[in-house]
Design an enzyme around this catalytic site. Structure first.
Site, PDB file in Angstrom:
ATOM      1  N   LYS A   1      -3.427   8.786  13.730  1.00 40.62           N
ATOM      2  CA  LYS A   1      -2.482   9.901  13.528  1.00 40.62           C
ATOM      3  C   LYS A   1      -1.352  10.203  14.583  1.00 40.62           C
ATOM      4  CE  LYS A   1      -2.218  14.267  14.312  1.00 40.62           C
ATOM      5  NZ  LYS A   1      -0.826  14.733  14.222  1.00 40.62           N
TER       6      LYS A   1
ATOM      7  N   GLY B   1      -3.256  13.280  25.122  1.00 38.22           N
ATOM      8  CA  GLY B   1      -2.536  14.464  24.665  1.00 38.22           C
ATOM      9  C   GLY B   1      -2.853  15.595  25.802  1.00 38.22           C
ATOM     10  N   SER B   2      -3.001  16.871  25.319  1.00 39.22           N
ATOM     11  CA  SER B   2      -3.274  18.060  26.314  1.00 39.22           C
ATOM     12  C   SER B   2      -4.932  17.950  26.527  1.00 39.22           C
ATOM     13  CB  SER B   2      -3.088  19.238  25.426  1.00 39.22           C
ATOM     14  OG  SER B   2      -3.680  19.578  24.302  1.00 39.22           O
ATOM     15  N   THR B   3      -4.957  18.488  27.649  1.00 42.22           N
ATOM     16  CA  THR B   3      -6.420  18.423  28.261  1.00 42.22           C
ATOM     17  C   THR B   3      -7.191  19.510  27.220  1.00 42.22           C
ATOM     18  OG1 THR B   3      -5.729  18.050  30.622  1.00 42.22           O
ATOM     19  CG2 THR B   3      -7.848  19.456  30.123  1.00 42.22           C
ATOM     20  N   GLU B   4      -6.671  20.503  26.857  1.00 37.52           N
ATOM     21  CA  GLU B   4      -7.227  21.631  25.885  1.00 37.52           C
ATOM     22  C   GLU B   4      -7.891  20.883  24.466  1.00 37.52           C
ATOM     23  OE1 GLU B   4      -4.414  24.487  24.777  1.00 37.52           O
ATOM     24  OE2 GLU B   4      -5.906  25.321  23.274  1.00 37.52           O
TER      25      GLU B   4
ATOM     26  N   GLY C   1      -8.262  17.715  24.119  1.00 36.37           N
ATOM     27  CA  GLY C   1      -9.031  16.584  24.697  1.00 36.37           C
ATOM     28  C   GLY C   1     -10.689  17.184  25.022  1.00 36.37           C
TER      29      GLY C   1
ATOM     30  N   CYS D   1       2.981  12.442  31.039  1.00 37.07           N
ATOM     31  CA  CYS D   1       1.469  12.912  31.539  1.00 37.07           C
ATOM     32  C   CYS D   1       1.408  12.499  33.042  1.00 37.07           C
ATOM     33  CB  CYS D   1       0.745  12.290  30.849  1.00 37.07           C
ATOM     34  SG  CYS D   1       0.643  10.728  30.511  1.00 37.07           S
TER      35      CYS D   1
ATOM     36  N   GLU E   1       0.614  22.059  34.096  1.00 34.70           N
ATOM     37  CA  GLU E   1       1.471  20.994  33.600  1.00 34.70           C
ATOM     38  C   GLU E   1       2.639  21.796  32.897  1.00 34.70           C
ATOM     39  OE1 GLU E   1      -0.060  18.187  30.805  1.00 34.70           O
ATOM     40  OE2 GLU E   1       0.908  16.659  31.784  1.00 34.70           O
TER      41      GLU E   1
HETATM   42  P1  TAP Z   1      -1.628  18.192  21.903  1.00 31.25           P
HETATM   43  O1  TAP Z   1      -1.583  19.465  21.123  1.00 31.25           O
HETATM   44  O2  TAP Z   1      -2.691  17.671  22.644  1.00 31.25           O
HETATM   45  O3  TAP Z   1      -1.490  16.998  20.720  1.00 31.25           O
HETATM   46  C1  TAP Z   1      -1.722  15.514  21.003  1.00 31.25           C
HETATM   47  C2  TAP Z   1      -2.057  14.987  19.470  1.00 31.25           C
HETATM   48  O4  TAP Z   1      -3.386  15.924  19.052  1.00 31.25           O
HETATM   49  C3  TAP Z   1      -1.037  15.438  18.441  1.00 31.25           C
HETATM   50  O5  TAP Z   1      -0.926  14.412  17.427  1.00 31.25           O
HETATM   51  C4  TAP Z   1      -1.772  16.498  17.790  1.00 31.25           C
HETATM   52  O6  TAP Z   1      -1.287  16.672  16.587  1.00 31.25           O
HETATM   53  C5  TAP Z   1      -3.199  16.321  17.840  1.00 31.25           C
HETATM   54  N1  TAP Z   1      -3.905  17.493  17.663  1.00 31.25           N
HETATM   55  C6  TAP Z   1      -3.542  18.862  18.000  1.00 31.25           C
HETATM   56  N2  TAP Z   1      -4.945  19.689  17.753  1.00 31.25           N
HETATM   57  C7  TAP Z   1      -5.820  18.582  17.557  1.00 31.25           C
HETATM   58  C8  TAP Z   1      -7.367  18.771  17.105  1.00 31.25           C
HETATM   59  N3  TAP Z   1      -7.936  19.943  17.329  1.00 31.25           N
HETATM   60  N4  TAP Z   1      -8.092  17.635  17.011  1.00 31.25           N
HETATM   61  C9  TAP Z   1      -7.355  16.439  16.865  1.00 31.25           C
HETATM   62  N5  TAP Z   1      -6.103  16.506  17.152  1.00 31.25           N
HETATM   63  C10 TAP Z   1      -5.214  17.300  17.312  1.00 31.25           C
HETATM   64  O7  TAP Z   1      -0.625  18.225  22.633  1.00 31.25           O
HETATM   65  P2  TAP Z   1       1.165  18.958  22.272  1.00 31.25           P
HETATM   66  O8  TAP Z   1       0.977  19.953  21.482  1.00 31.25           O
HETATM   67  O9  TAP Z   1       1.570  17.834  21.590  1.00 31.25           O
HETATM   68  O10 TAP Z   1       1.428  19.379  23.691  1.00 31.25           O
HETATM   69  C11 TAP Z   1       0.785  20.593  24.405  1.00 31.25           C
HETATM   70  C12 TAP Z   1       0.914  20.323  25.637  1.00 31.25           C
HETATM   71  O11 TAP Z   1      -0.011  18.902  26.081  1.00 31.25           O
HETATM   72  C13 TAP Z   1       2.312  19.937  26.499  1.00 31.25           C
HETATM   73  O12 TAP Z   1       2.899  20.855  26.915  1.00 31.25           O
HETATM   74  C14 TAP Z   1       1.840  18.757  27.633  1.00 31.25           C
HETATM   75  O13 TAP Z   1       1.544  19.745  28.600  1.00 31.25           O
HETATM   76  C15 TAP Z   1       0.525  18.262  27.112  1.00 31.25           C
HETATM   77  N6  TAP Z   1       0.623  16.878  26.498  1.00 31.25           N
HETATM   78  C16 TAP Z   1       0.262  15.941  27.195  1.00 31.25           C
HETATM   79  C17 TAP Z   1       0.418  14.778  27.070  1.00 31.25           C
HETATM   80  C18 TAP Z   1      -0.187  13.854  27.953  1.00 31.25           C
HETATM   81  S1  TAP Z   1       0.279  12.061  27.489  1.00 31.25           S
HETATM   82  N7  TAP Z   1      -1.217  13.745  28.816  1.00 31.25           N
HETATM   83  C19 TAP Z   1       0.990  14.469  25.871  1.00 31.25           C
HETATM   84  C20 TAP Z   1       1.575  15.443  25.218  1.00 31.25           C
HETATM   85  C21 TAP Z   1       1.252  16.535  25.421  1.00 31.25           C
HETATM   86  P3  TAP Z   1       0.012  17.769  16.391  1.00 31.25           P
HETATM   87  O14 TAP Z   1       1.054  17.154  16.995  1.00 31.25           O
HETATM   88  O15 TAP Z   1       0.382  17.311  14.859  1.00 31.25           O
HETATM   89  O16 TAP Z   1      -0.232  19.149  16.561  1.00 31.25           O
END
Ligand code: TAP
Length: 477
Positions: free
Chosen positions: A183, A235-238, A240, A291, A388
């Site tokens: 996804k 993705g985000s720690t939250e 994760g 990240c 972050e």
């Molecule tokens: P996340 O919300 O963690 O999204 C990452 C992926 O997970 C996306 O494909 C997202 O889908 C999906 N996702 C969201 N909620 C989920 C759930 N409950 N169960 C399974 N998958 C889920 O990150 P974001 O919203 O893109 O960014 C938020 C913050 O995360 C950023 O501000 C940044 O600090 C951090 N971030 C960190 C990284 C790395 S590489 N460490 C990468 C991105 C973001 P959708 O996109 O459709 O919501």
């Protein structure tokens, strides 16, 4: 359903033909979502709608997992050398079509074309070549004489490196004989759908790779599906942490690659000009949506003034603007939500007493933009030193002794990466042994290689991607 078609248009910026809508890629076919829903994907630099993409629901996810399960029987039984042929073919097609893919990635994500063309795409192809090479040598990887794949991998990736994160997930999974349902992030689905078409063109057997587009709810359905054997998430720690809770107590193996708050540590004997380039690439590469970004600069007090002068001079030369302009250094922020988060944290930095500086730069009137920004007078208690930001914002802290640098660098719940700038080899080794970070660069920053494992300590996640270690995540060891 439409697929990506090659339509060269040398006079136009649009070297990639984007259809008005795309379906899900399940069992080798593009198809509409079960309930016929679509969502829009925008160009963050213009806010123009690029396409509408199918929104997968629980039934679609189930269909994709079943297709992957069926394909697993024959895919895992193929000799490694046969699987390698498909991966090599995919890698070559990526190279052939890298111009279109780079444009697509810059349009959908907002990153400068110079980065998608010179960093993302070469690394994507290299990753497939690298793991293609492992497919027939798994017996020599150090995980037993006949290591077995896990089964179906459910993979969820973010928007910051859409195609590169896909490569990090799919290449090792396929090389080891697993099948996948992936996804992509909601804001950047297009390059994954282009990749789906590449899989078809490479003749990859149906169901080995399935792409389900959607929002977080689609990701949650995938992770919770009882038919998958492995979850790989970046993705985000939250999110994760939520995923770790979902899979706790199930058969599923899990790897998590989460956030970071890396310290980039500059000692007084470091070559200042070189360090400035490393600091710039460490925090402004990909708009800071990285990240492992070097978002905390720790500079030794005695060179603080000299370094900051040089850094500000260099920041004044950065060009912010059109991602498709080859001279652009900093592109668009990926989404309105991310821009709001960066603004909120930068405002908190000011409110908490840090000093904000940004070079004069004119930002485009439409789209999502944030000027490269520097904060001095930052203390460890400030939110901009702890959280972050995931944007082009650098927090500068100082230190006097190496021990103080280590203490400050490690004073974070994260532990993904760090940078050390010094002429002394012995200092590099001693610092590296004390820093709690999965990746440590010395006298460089943000360097990647498919042969090198990548992953975090502490709340930056667990498991490694890349290198021989990256195979382990997909094998029954
Ligand atoms: P996340 O919300 O963690 O999204 C990452 C992926 O997970 C996306 O494909 C997202 O889908 C999906 N996702 C969201 N909620 C989920 C759930 N409950 N169960 C399974 N998958 C889920 O990150 P974001 O919203 O893109 O960014 C938020 C913050 O995360 C950023 O501000 C940044 O600090 C951090 N971030 C960190 C990284 C790395 S590489 N460490 C990468 C991105 C973001 P959708 O996109 O459709 O919501």
């Amino acid at each position: 359903m439409p697929v990506f078609e090659y339509a060269p248009a040398p006079e136009s910026r649009a070297v990639v033909d984007i259809a008005p809508s795309y379906g899900l890629f399940i069992d080798g076919e593009f198809r509409e979502a079960g309930d016929g829903k679509f969502f829009k994907t925008l160009s963050p630099s213009s806010e123009e709608v690029l396409s509408e993409v199918a929104q997968a629901n629980a039934e679609d996810v189930d269909r994709a997992v079943k297709a992957a399960r069926k394909a697993f029987e024959s895919w895992s039984a193929l000799p490694g050398a046969e699987r390698a042929k498909y991966l090599f073919r995919i890698a070559r097609i990526i190279q052939e079509r890298s111009r279109e893919l780079a444009v697509l990635e810059s349009l959908d994500n907002g990153k400068p074309i110079r980065e998608s063309r010179d960093a993302d795409l070469p690394l994507v192809a290299a990753h497939f070549f690298y793991y293609a090479g492992w497919a027939d040598k798994l017996a020599y990887a150090g995980y037993g004489a006949d290591p077995k794949p896990l089964g179906v991998a459910g993979q969820v990736i973010p928007w910051n490196f859409p195609l590169l994160m896909l490569a990090w997930k799919i290449a090792p999974a396929l090389a080891t004989g697993n099948t996948v349902v992936l996804k992509p992030a909601e804001t950047t689905p297009l390059s994954a759908l282009f990749f789906a078409d590449i899989c078809r063109r490479a003749g990859l057997p149906k169901g080995v790779v399935n792409i389900v587009t959607g929002d977080g709810s689609t990701g949650a359905e995938l992770v919770a599906h009882p038919g998958i054997d492995k979850v790989a998430f970046t993705g985000s720690t939250e999110v994760g942490k939520a995923i770790a809770r979902t899979v706790a107590g199930t058969k599923k193996k899990v790897t998590l690659e989460l956030g970071g708050k890396a310290a980039n540590i500059v000692f007084d004997d470091a070559p200042i000009d070189q360090a400035v380039e490393g600091i710039i690439s460490g925090i402004f590469f990909n708009q800071g949506h990285v990240c492992c970004a070097g978002s905390r600069l720790l500079v030794q007090e005695s060179v603080q003034d000299e370094l900051l002068d040089a850094l500000k001079r260099r920041m004044r030369t950065l060009r912010v603007g059109d991602p498709l302009d080859k001279n652009t250094d900093i592109g668009a922020i990926n989404s309105a939500e991310q821009l709001a988060r960066i603004r909120e944290l930068a405002d908190a930095g000011e409110a908490e007493g840090a000093e904000r500086w940004a070079p004069e730069c004119e930002l485009p009137s439409s789209g999502y933009w944030f000027a490269p920004t520097l904060f001095t007078g930052v203390t460890q208690a400030h939110r901009i030193a702890r959280e972050e930001i995931f944007g082009p914002v650098l927090s500068v802290l100082t230190f006097r002794t190496p021990d103080e640098a280590v203490a400050k660098a490690n004073n974070t719940p994260y532990g993904l990466s760090a940078g050390i700038w010094t002429e002394k080899g012995s200092r590099i080794l001693s610092m590296a042994s004390k820093l709690r970070a999965g990746v440590i660069w010395s006298n460089t920053f943000n360097k990647f290689d498919p042969a090198s494992p990548f992953g975090g300590y502490k709340e930056s996640g667990y498991g490694r991607e890349g290198g021989r270690h990256g195979l382990e995540a997909y094998l029954n060891v």
